[in-house]
Design a protein around this motif. Structure first.
Motif, PDB file in Angstrom:
ATOM      1  N   SER A 140      11.979 -66.615  56.585  1.00 26.69           N
ATOM      2  CA  SER A 140      11.809 -65.430  55.381  1.00 26.69           C
ATOM      3  C   SER A 140      11.355 -64.137  55.964  1.00 26.69           C
ATOM      4  N   GLU A 141      11.482 -63.156  54.996  1.00 27.30           N
ATOM      5  CA  GLU A 141      11.166 -61.840  55.227  1.00 27.30           C
ATOM      6  C   GLU A 141       9.674 -61.627  55.852  1.00 27.30           C
ATOM      7  N   ARG A 142       8.970 -62.405  55.064  1.00 29.34           N
ATOM      8  CA  ARG A 142       7.575 -62.532  55.767  1.00 29.34           C
ATOM      9  C   ARG A 142       7.232 -63.614  56.642  1.00 29.34           C
ATOM     10  N   ILE A 143       6.763 -63.739  57.680  1.00 32.40           N
ATOM     11  CA  ILE A 143       6.820 -64.790  58.391  1.00 32.40           C
ATOM     12  C   ILE A 143       5.758 -65.908  57.890  1.00 32.40           C
ATOM     13  N   ALA A 144       4.856 -65.446  57.107  1.00 33.77           N
ATOM     14  CA  ALA A 144       3.756 -66.331  56.320  1.00 33.77           C
ATOM     15  C   ALA A 144       4.666 -67.107  55.177  1.00 33.77           C
ATOM     16  N   ASP A 145       5.815 -66.692  54.852  1.00 28.21           N
ATOM     17  CA  ASP A 145       6.719 -67.446  53.772  1.00 28.21           C
ATOM     18  C   ASP A 145       7.790 -68.288  54.572  1.00 28.21           C
ATOM     19  N   GLY A 146       7.725 -68.058  55.780  1.00 30.80           N
ATOM     20  CA  GLY A 146       8.745 -69.120  56.249  1.00 30.80           C
ATOM     21  C   GLY A 146       8.804 -70.484  56.374  1.00 30.80           C
ATOM     22  N   VAL A 163      17.950 -59.205  55.816  1.00 31.10           N
ATOM     23  CA  VAL A 163      17.345 -58.030  56.490  1.00 31.10           C
ATOM     24  C   VAL A 163      17.749 -57.762  57.907  1.00 31.10           C
ATOM     25  N   PHE A 164      17.687 -59.047  58.726  1.00 29.64           N
ATOM     26  CA  PHE A 164      18.257 -58.873  60.011  1.00 29.64           C
ATOM     27  C   PHE A 164      19.717 -58.496  60.169  1.00 29.64           C
ATOM     28  N   GLY A 165      20.573 -58.672  59.215  1.00 30.22           N
ATOM     29  CA  GLY A 165      21.909 -58.501  59.433  1.00 30.22           C
ATOM     30  C   GLY A 165      22.160 -57.124  59.510  1.00 30.22           C
ATOM     31  N   LEU A 166      21.408 -56.136  58.526  1.00 31.09           N
ATOM     32  CA  LEU A 166      21.679 -54.852  58.753  1.00 31.09           C
ATOM     33  C   LEU A 166      21.216 -54.272  60.216  1.00 31.09           C
ATOM     34  N   CYS A 167      20.134 -54.782  60.640  1.00 37.06           N
ATOM     35  CA  CYS A 167      19.369 -54.327  61.588  1.00 37.06           C
ATOM     36  C   CYS A 167      20.228 -54.777  62.877  1.00 37.06           C
ATOM     37  N   LEU A 168      20.911 -55.986  62.867  1.00 38.15           N
ATOM     38  CA  LEU A 168      21.736 -56.414  63.930  1.00 38.15           C
ATOM     39  C   LEU A 168      23.032 -55.713  63.940  1.00 38.15           C
ATOM     40  N   TRP A 212       0.082 -49.738  66.935  1.00 36.81           N
ATOM     41  CA  TRP A 212       1.494 -49.035  66.927  1.00 36.81           C
ATOM     42  C   TRP A 212       1.764 -49.109  65.493  1.00 36.81           C
ATOM     43  N   GLN A 213       2.623 -48.335  65.125  1.00 38.96           N
ATOM     44  CA  GLN A 213       3.223 -48.365  63.884  1.00 38.96           C
ATOM     45  C   GLN A 213       4.440 -49.561  63.589  1.00 38.96           C
ATOM     46  N   ARG A 214       3.942 -50.625  63.251  1.00 40.02           N
ATOM     47  CA  ARG A 214       5.138 -51.649  63.074  1.00 40.02           C
ATOM     48  C   ARG A 214       4.739 -52.542  61.907  1.00 40.02           C
ATOM     49  N   PRO A 215       5.632 -52.933  61.186  1.00 36.82           N
ATOM     50  CA  PRO A 215       5.331 -53.880  60.181  1.00 36.82           C
ATOM     51  C   PRO A 215       4.982 -55.364  60.540  1.00 36.82           C
ATOM     52  N   TYR A 216       3.934 -55.291  61.064  1.00 37.94           N
ATOM     53  CA  TYR A 216       3.287 -56.590  61.589  1.00 37.94           C
ATOM     54  C   TYR A 216       3.275 -57.749  60.465  1.00 37.94           C
ATOM     55  N   GLY A 217       3.777 -59.040  60.585  1.00 39.20           N
ATOM     56  CA  GLY A 217       3.840 -60.143  59.852  1.00 39.20           C
ATOM     57  C   GLY A 217       5.147 -60.112  59.185  1.00 39.20           C
ATOM     58  N   ARG A 218       6.263 -58.957  59.045  1.00 42.67           N
ATOM     59  CA  ARG A 218       7.543 -58.835  58.866  1.00 42.67           C
ATOM     60  C   ARG A 218       8.660 -59.590  59.787  1.00 42.67           C
ATOM     61  N   ASN A 219       9.639 -60.111  59.365  1.00 44.76           N
ATOM     62  CA  ASN A 219      10.386 -60.547  60.205  1.00 44.76           C
ATOM     63  C   ASN A 219      11.990 -59.958  60.010  1.00 44.76           C
ATOM     64  N   PRO A 220      12.183 -59.057  61.111  1.00 40.65           N
ATOM     65  CA  PRO A 220      13.514 -58.281  60.805  1.00 40.65           C
ATOM     66  C   PRO A 220      14.833 -59.006  61.194  1.00 40.65           C
ATOM     67  N   TYR A 221      14.498 -60.370  61.283  1.00 37.19           N
ATOM     68  CA  TYR A 221      15.734 -61.188  61.485  1.00 37.19           C
ATOM     69  C   TYR A 221      15.825 -62.296  60.434  1.00 37.19           C
ATOM     70  N   ARG A 222      15.696 -61.741  59.296  1.00 39.64           N
ATOM     71  CA  ARG A 222      15.657 -62.752  58.189  1.00 39.64           C
ATOM     72  C   ARG A 222      16.776 -63.672  57.967  1.00 39.64           C
TER      73      ARG A 222
END
Length: 324
Positions: free
Chosen positions: A278-284, A4-9, A204-214
Protein backbone atom coordinates in the motif's frame (compact mmCIF):
# COMPACT_ATOMS: atom_id res chain seq x y z
CA UNK A 1 -2.50 0.88 -13.37
CA UNK A 2 -2.70 3.48 -10.66
CA UNK A 3 0.57 2.80 -8.95
CA UNK A 4 2.69 5.34 -7.19
CA UNK A 5 5.79 3.27 -7.73
CA UNK A 6 4.95 2.90 -11.43
CA UNK A 7 5.40 6.59 -12.17
CA UNK A 8 8.56 6.77 -10.12
CA UNK A 9 10.12 3.65 -11.63
CA UNK A 10 9.13 4.59 -15.16
CA UNK A 11 11.15 7.78 -14.79
CA UNK A 12 14.07 5.81 -13.39
CA UNK A 13 13.84 3.36 -16.28
CA UNK A 14 14.02 6.15 -18.83
CA UNK A 15 17.04 7.59 -17.06
CA UNK A 16 18.69 4.18 -16.85
CA UNK A 17 18.47 3.56 -20.60
CA UNK A 18 20.71 6.55 -21.20
CA UNK A 19 23.60 4.99 -19.31
CA UNK A 20 25.84 2.58 -21.18
CA UNK A 21 26.76 -0.46 -19.08
CA UNK A 22 30.46 -0.19 -19.77
CA UNK A 23 33.38 0.51 -17.42
CA UNK A 24 34.57 3.42 -19.54
CA UNK A 25 31.26 5.17 -18.90
CA UNK A 26 31.25 4.55 -15.16
CA UNK A 27 34.82 5.90 -14.84
CA UNK A 28 33.54 9.42 -15.46
CA UNK A 29 31.37 9.20 -12.36
CA UNK A 30 33.82 7.08 -10.36
CA UNK A 31 37.35 8.36 -11.10
CA UNK A 32 38.81 6.79 -7.94
CA UNK A 33 37.42 3.29 -8.51
CA UNK A 34 39.74 0.64 -9.96
CA UNK A 35 37.59 -0.89 -12.68
CA UNK A 36 40.43 -3.17 -13.83
CA UNK A 37 39.90 -5.18 -10.65
CA UNK A 38 36.46 -6.75 -10.91
CA UNK A 39 34.51 -9.99 -10.78
CA UNK A 40 31.87 -8.65 -13.18
CA UNK A 41 31.97 -10.67 -16.38
CA UNK A 42 29.11 -8.99 -18.18
CA UNK A 43 28.78 -5.25 -17.64
CA UNK A 44 25.32 -5.27 -19.22
CA UNK A 45 24.11 -6.64 -15.89
CA UNK A 46 24.85 -3.30 -14.22
CA UNK A 47 22.43 -0.45 -14.85
CA UNK A 48 21.66 2.89 -13.32
CA UNK A 49 18.68 2.81 -10.99
CA UNK A 50 18.04 6.48 -11.71
CA UNK A 51 19.42 8.32 -8.66
CA UNK A 52 23.13 9.15 -8.93
CA UNK A 53 25.84 8.30 -6.42
CA UNK A 54 24.49 9.26 -2.97
CA UNK A 55 21.21 10.34 -4.58
CA UNK A 56 19.74 7.97 -2.00
CA UNK A 57 21.56 9.23 1.11
CA UNK A 58 22.90 6.54 3.42
CA UNK A 59 22.87 7.40 7.12
CA UNK A 60 25.69 7.31 9.65
CA UNK A 61 25.63 7.43 13.44
CA UNK A 62 21.83 7.61 13.80
CA UNK A 63 20.05 8.75 16.92
CA UNK A 64 17.91 6.39 19.02
CA UNK A 65 14.99 6.70 21.40
CA UNK A 66 13.67 4.42 24.12
CA UNK A 67 11.23 1.92 22.66
CA UNK A 68 8.51 3.02 25.07
CA UNK A 69 8.85 6.62 23.90
CA UNK A 70 8.78 5.92 20.17
CA UNK A 71 5.74 7.48 18.50
CA UNK A 72 4.40 7.65 14.96
CA UNK A 73 5.00 4.04 13.95
CA UNK A 74 2.19 1.49 13.72
CA UNK A 75 2.48 -1.73 15.77
CA UNK A 76 2.49 -3.91 12.64
CA UNK A 77 5.08 -1.88 10.70
CA UNK A 78 8.26 -3.83 9.93
CA UNK A 79 11.57 -3.12 11.60
CA UNK A 80 14.98 -4.75 11.27
CA UNK A 81 16.06 -6.06 14.66
CA UNK A 82 19.73 -6.36 15.61
CA UNK A 83 20.63 -7.99 18.92
CA UNK A 84 24.30 -8.20 19.92
CA UNK A 85 25.31 -9.88 23.16
CA UNK A 86 25.86 -7.43 25.99
CA UNK A 87 24.19 -4.53 24.17
CA UNK A 88 20.66 -3.16 24.16
CA UNK A 89 18.63 -4.50 21.23
CA UNK A 90 18.07 -2.03 18.39
CA UNK A 91 15.27 -1.69 15.86
CA UNK A 92 15.68 0.06 12.52
CA UNK A 93 12.25 0.90 11.03
CA UNK A 94 11.77 0.05 7.37
CA UNK A 95 9.89 3.36 7.02
CA UNK A 96 13.34 5.02 7.22
CA UNK A 97 15.41 2.42 5.36
CA UNK A 98 13.04 2.64 2.38
CA UNK A 99 14.41 6.13 1.77
CA UNK A 100 18.04 5.64 2.87
CA UNK A 101 18.76 1.91 2.25
CA UNK A 102 21.93 1.86 4.40
CA UNK A 103 22.53 2.81 8.03
CA UNK A 104 26.14 2.89 9.24
CA UNK A 105 26.03 2.39 12.99
CA UNK A 106 28.06 1.00 15.89
CA UNK A 107 26.57 -1.31 18.50
CA UNK A 108 29.02 -1.48 21.35
CA UNK A 109 32.35 -2.32 19.75
CA UNK A 110 30.78 -3.69 16.57
CA UNK A 111 30.50 -1.34 13.57
CA UNK A 112 27.50 -2.46 11.52
CA UNK A 113 25.81 -1.65 8.23
CA UNK A 114 22.06 -2.26 8.31
CA UNK A 115 20.84 -2.46 4.71
CA UNK A 116 17.54 -2.76 2.84
CA UNK A 117 17.08 -3.03 -0.92
CA UNK A 118 13.38 -2.39 -1.67
CA UNK A 119 13.52 -3.82 -5.18
CA UNK A 120 14.66 -7.21 -3.83
CA UNK A 121 13.13 -6.92 -0.34
CA UNK A 122 16.62 -7.86 0.84
CA UNK A 123 17.42 -6.81 4.43
CA UNK A 124 20.92 -7.73 5.60
CA UNK A 125 23.19 -6.56 8.41
CA UNK A 126 26.96 -6.65 7.98
CA UNK A 127 30.01 -6.15 10.17
CA UNK A 128 31.80 -3.16 8.61
CA UNK A 129 35.29 -4.35 9.58
CA UNK A 130 37.56 -5.72 6.85
CA UNK A 131 41.10 -6.75 7.82
CA UNK A 132 40.99 -4.42 10.82
CA UNK A 133 39.71 -1.47 8.80
CA UNK A 134 36.24 -0.01 9.37
CA UNK A 135 34.41 0.83 6.15
CA UNK A 136 31.57 3.31 5.68
CA UNK A 137 28.98 2.45 3.05
CA UNK A 138 26.95 4.56 0.66
CA UNK A 139 24.41 3.91 -2.10
CA UNK A 140 25.99 3.87 -5.57
CA UNK A 141 22.77 4.35 -7.52
CA UNK A 142 23.62 1.23 -9.55
CA UNK A 143 21.70 -2.04 -9.71
CA UNK A 144 22.64 -5.57 -10.67
CA UNK A 145 19.81 -8.06 -11.03
CA UNK A 146 17.67 -5.30 -9.53
CA UNK A 147 19.75 -5.44 -6.34
CA UNK A 148 21.46 -2.43 -4.80
CA UNK A 149 25.17 -1.97 -5.38
CA UNK A 150 26.74 -0.34 -2.33
CA UNK A 151 30.12 1.33 -2.24
CA UNK A 152 32.59 2.06 0.51
CA UNK A 153 33.85 5.59 0.95
CA UNK A 154 37.35 4.49 1.92
CA UNK A 155 38.32 2.66 -1.31
CA UNK A 156 35.40 3.56 -3.61
CA UNK A 157 34.90 -0.15 -4.26
CA UNK A 158 31.48 -1.49 -5.26
CA UNK A 159 29.71 -4.15 -3.19
CA UNK A 160 26.75 -6.37 -4.08
CA UNK A 161 24.27 -6.00 -1.24
CA UNK A 162 22.49 -9.35 -1.64
CA UNK A 163 25.73 -11.34 -1.29
CA UNK A 164 27.80 -8.90 0.77
CA UNK A 165 30.79 -9.13 -1.54
CA UNK A 166 33.03 -6.64 -3.31
CA UNK A 167 32.56 -6.80 -7.09
CA UNK A 168 34.52 -3.79 -8.42
CA UNK A 169 37.66 -2.09 -7.12
CA UNK A 170 40.25 -2.86 -4.47
CA UNK A 171 37.80 -4.90 -2.41
CA UNK A 172 36.79 -7.25 -5.23
CA UNK A 173 36.31 -10.75 -3.86
CA UNK A 174 36.21 -9.59 -0.25
CA UNK A 175 33.16 -10.82 1.66
CA UNK A 176 31.58 -8.94 4.53
CA UNK A 177 30.62 -10.90 7.64
CA UNK A 178 26.85 -11.24 7.89
CA UNK A 179 25.31 -10.71 11.31
CA UNK A 180 22.10 -12.27 12.53
CA UNK A 181 19.23 -9.81 12.17
CA UNK A 182 15.60 -10.22 11.23
CA UNK A 183 12.52 -8.33 10.13
CA UNK A 184 9.59 -8.30 12.55
CA UNK A 185 6.78 -6.01 13.63
CA UNK A 186 7.46 -3.01 15.83
CA UNK A 187 5.04 -4.50 18.38
CA UNK A 188 6.98 -7.80 18.51
CA UNK A 189 10.24 -5.95 19.08
CA UNK A 190 8.70 -3.77 21.78
CA UNK A 191 7.07 -6.69 23.61
CA UNK A 192 10.26 -8.73 23.69
CA UNK A 193 12.60 -5.81 24.42
CA UNK A 194 11.01 -3.29 26.82
CA UNK A 195 14.48 -1.81 27.30
CA UNK A 196 15.22 -1.70 23.57
CA UNK A 197 16.18 1.24 21.40
CA UNK A 198 14.51 2.38 18.19
CA UNK A 199 16.16 4.47 15.52
CA UNK A 200 14.84 8.04 15.64
CA UNK A 201 13.42 9.75 12.58
CA UNK A 202 16.28 11.11 10.44
CA UNK A 203 16.55 14.84 9.87
CA UNK A 204 15.85 14.62 6.15
CA UNK A 205 12.86 15.89 4.22
CA UNK A 206 11.39 12.54 3.24
CA UNK A 207 7.79 11.24 3.44
CA UNK A 208 8.66 8.62 6.02
CA UNK A 209 6.03 5.93 6.32
CA UNK A 210 5.12 6.22 2.62
CA UNK A 211 5.93 3.53 0.10
CA UNK A 212 7.11 4.83 -3.30
CA UNK A 213 6.82 1.30 -4.76
CA UNK A 214 3.08 0.84 -4.32
CA UNK A 215 1.84 -2.66 -5.27
CA UNK A 216 5.34 -3.68 -6.31
CA UNK A 217 5.38 -7.02 -4.51
CA UNK A 218 2.19 -8.11 -6.26
CA UNK A 219 3.59 -7.32 -9.72
CA UNK A 220 4.15 -10.09 -12.24
CA UNK A 221 7.70 -9.02 -13.06
CA UNK A 222 10.49 -7.30 -11.12
CA UNK A 223 11.77 -3.88 -12.06
CA UNK A 224 15.02 -3.48 -14.04
CA UNK A 225 15.60 -7.22 -14.23
CA UNK A 226 16.09 -9.19 -17.43
CA UNK A 227 17.37 -12.49 -16.06
CA UNK A 228 15.71 -15.87 -15.73
CA UNK A 229 12.58 -16.29 -13.68
CA UNK A 230 12.71 -18.75 -10.74
CA UNK A 231 11.93 -22.45 -11.33
CA UNK A 232 9.12 -24.66 -9.99
CA UNK A 233 6.47 -22.12 -10.98
CA UNK A 234 7.41 -19.89 -8.05
CA UNK A 235 6.25 -16.28 -8.66
CA UNK A 236 9.27 -14.00 -9.13
CA UNK A 237 8.12 -11.67 -6.33
CA UNK A 238 7.34 -14.42 -3.85
CA UNK A 239 9.33 -13.86 -0.67
CA UNK A 240 11.78 -16.64 0.14
CA UNK A 241 13.89 -17.17 3.24
CA UNK A 242 17.50 -17.60 2.21
CA UNK A 243 19.97 -19.35 4.48
CA UNK A 244 23.25 -19.81 2.65
CA UNK A 245 22.38 -21.25 -0.76
CA UNK A 246 18.98 -22.61 0.31
CA UNK A 247 15.59 -20.92 -0.10
CA UNK A 248 12.30 -21.68 1.66
CA UNK A 249 9.24 -20.11 -0.06
CA UNK A 250 7.22 -17.93 2.30
CA UNK A 251 3.90 -19.45 1.27
CA UNK A 252 5.09 -22.86 2.45
CA UNK A 253 6.17 -21.41 5.79
CA UNK A 254 2.86 -19.59 6.19
CA UNK A 255 1.02 -22.89 5.69
CA UNK A 256 3.20 -25.00 7.98
CA UNK A 257 4.08 -22.37 10.58
CA UNK A 258 7.11 -24.16 12.00
CA UNK A 259 9.63 -25.92 9.75
CA UNK A 260 12.74 -27.74 10.95
CA UNK A 261 14.99 -29.34 8.34
CA UNK A 262 18.55 -29.39 7.09
CA UNK A 263 19.79 -28.07 10.46
CA UNK A 264 17.57 -24.97 10.31
CA UNK A 265 14.40 -24.08 12.19
CA UNK A 266 12.13 -21.41 10.70
CA UNK A 267 9.19 -20.15 12.73
CA UNK A 268 6.59 -18.08 10.86
CA UNK A 269 4.26 -15.59 12.54
CA UNK A 270 1.61 -13.28 11.14
CA UNK A 271 1.17 -9.60 11.93
CA UNK A 272 3.75 -7.74 9.84
CA UNK A 273 2.91 -5.28 7.06
CA UNK A 274 4.46 -5.52 3.63
CA UNK A 275 6.58 -2.43 2.99
CA UNK A 276 5.98 -2.76 -0.76
CA UNK A 277 2.20 -2.98 -0.97
CA UNK A 278 0.00 0.00 0.00
CA UNK A 279 0.92 3.65 -0.29
CA UNK A 280 1.23 3.77 3.49
CA UNK A 281 3.43 1.03 4.94
CA UNK A 282 1.11 0.83 7.95
CA UNK A 283 -1.70 -0.21 5.57
CA UNK A 284 0.28 -2.92 3.79
CA UNK A 285 -1.11 -6.42 3.72
CA UNK A 286 0.07 -8.94 6.29
CA UNK A 287 3.00 -10.92 4.86
CA UNK A 288 4.20 -12.33 8.16
CA UNK A 289 7.74 -12.64 9.45
CA UNK A 290 10.14 -15.41 10.41
CA UNK A 291 12.71 -16.20 13.06
CA UNK A 292 15.55 -18.42 11.84
CA UNK A 293 17.67 -20.45 14.26
CA UNK A 294 20.04 -23.40 14.25
CA UNK A 295 19.58 -26.68 16.13
CA UNK A 296 20.83 -25.05 19.34
CA UNK A 297 18.34 -22.17 19.08
CA UNK A 298 20.92 -19.58 18.02
CA UNK A 299 19.81 -16.92 15.54
CA UNK A 300 21.20 -17.48 12.06
CA UNK A 301 22.09 -14.84 9.47
CA UNK A 302 19.49 -15.03 6.73
CA UNK A 303 17.60 -12.93 4.22
CA UNK A 304 13.95 -12.59 3.21
CA UNK A 305 14.28 -11.74 -0.45
CA UNK A 306 12.28 -12.11 -3.62
CA UNK A 307 12.52 -15.41 -5.48
CA UNK A 308 13.88 -13.85 -8.68
CA UNK A 309 16.82 -12.34 -6.77
CA UNK A 310 17.67 -15.64 -5.10
CA UNK A 311 17.67 -17.39 -8.47
CA UNK A 312 19.80 -14.62 -10.02
CA UNK A 313 22.55 -14.77 -7.39
CA UNK A 314 22.27 -18.48 -6.53
CA UNK A 315 21.31 -20.10 -9.86
CA UNK A 316 22.33 -23.50 -8.50
CA UNK A 317 20.76 -22.91 -5.11
CA UNK A 318 18.48 -25.41 -3.38
CA UNK A 319 14.74 -24.78 -3.27
CA UNK A 320 13.30 -26.15 -0.04
CA UNK A 321 9.82 -26.95 -1.26
CA UNK A 322 8.92 -29.70 1.21
CA UNK A 323 7.67 -33.17 0.35
CA UNK A 324 10.40 -33.68 -2.26
Amino acid sequence: MRRVFGLCLLLWSVMATGATADPSFWKHEWPDTDFSNTSVANWVEIVSGGPPKDGIPALSDPQFVEVGQKEGIAPTEPVITVEIDGERPRAYPIRYLTWHEIVNDSIGDVPVAVTFCPLCNSALTFDRRVDGRVLTFGVSGKLRNSDMIMYDRETQSWWQQAVGMGIVGDMTGTRLKSLASWMESFAAFKDRNPNGLVMAEPEWQRPYGRNPYRNYDSSKRPFLYSGEMPPHGIPPLMRVIRVGDRAWPMDRLAREGDVTEDGVRILWQSGVNSALDSERIADGRDVGAVRVTDAAGRDLPHDVMFAFAFHAFWPNGRWMLGGT
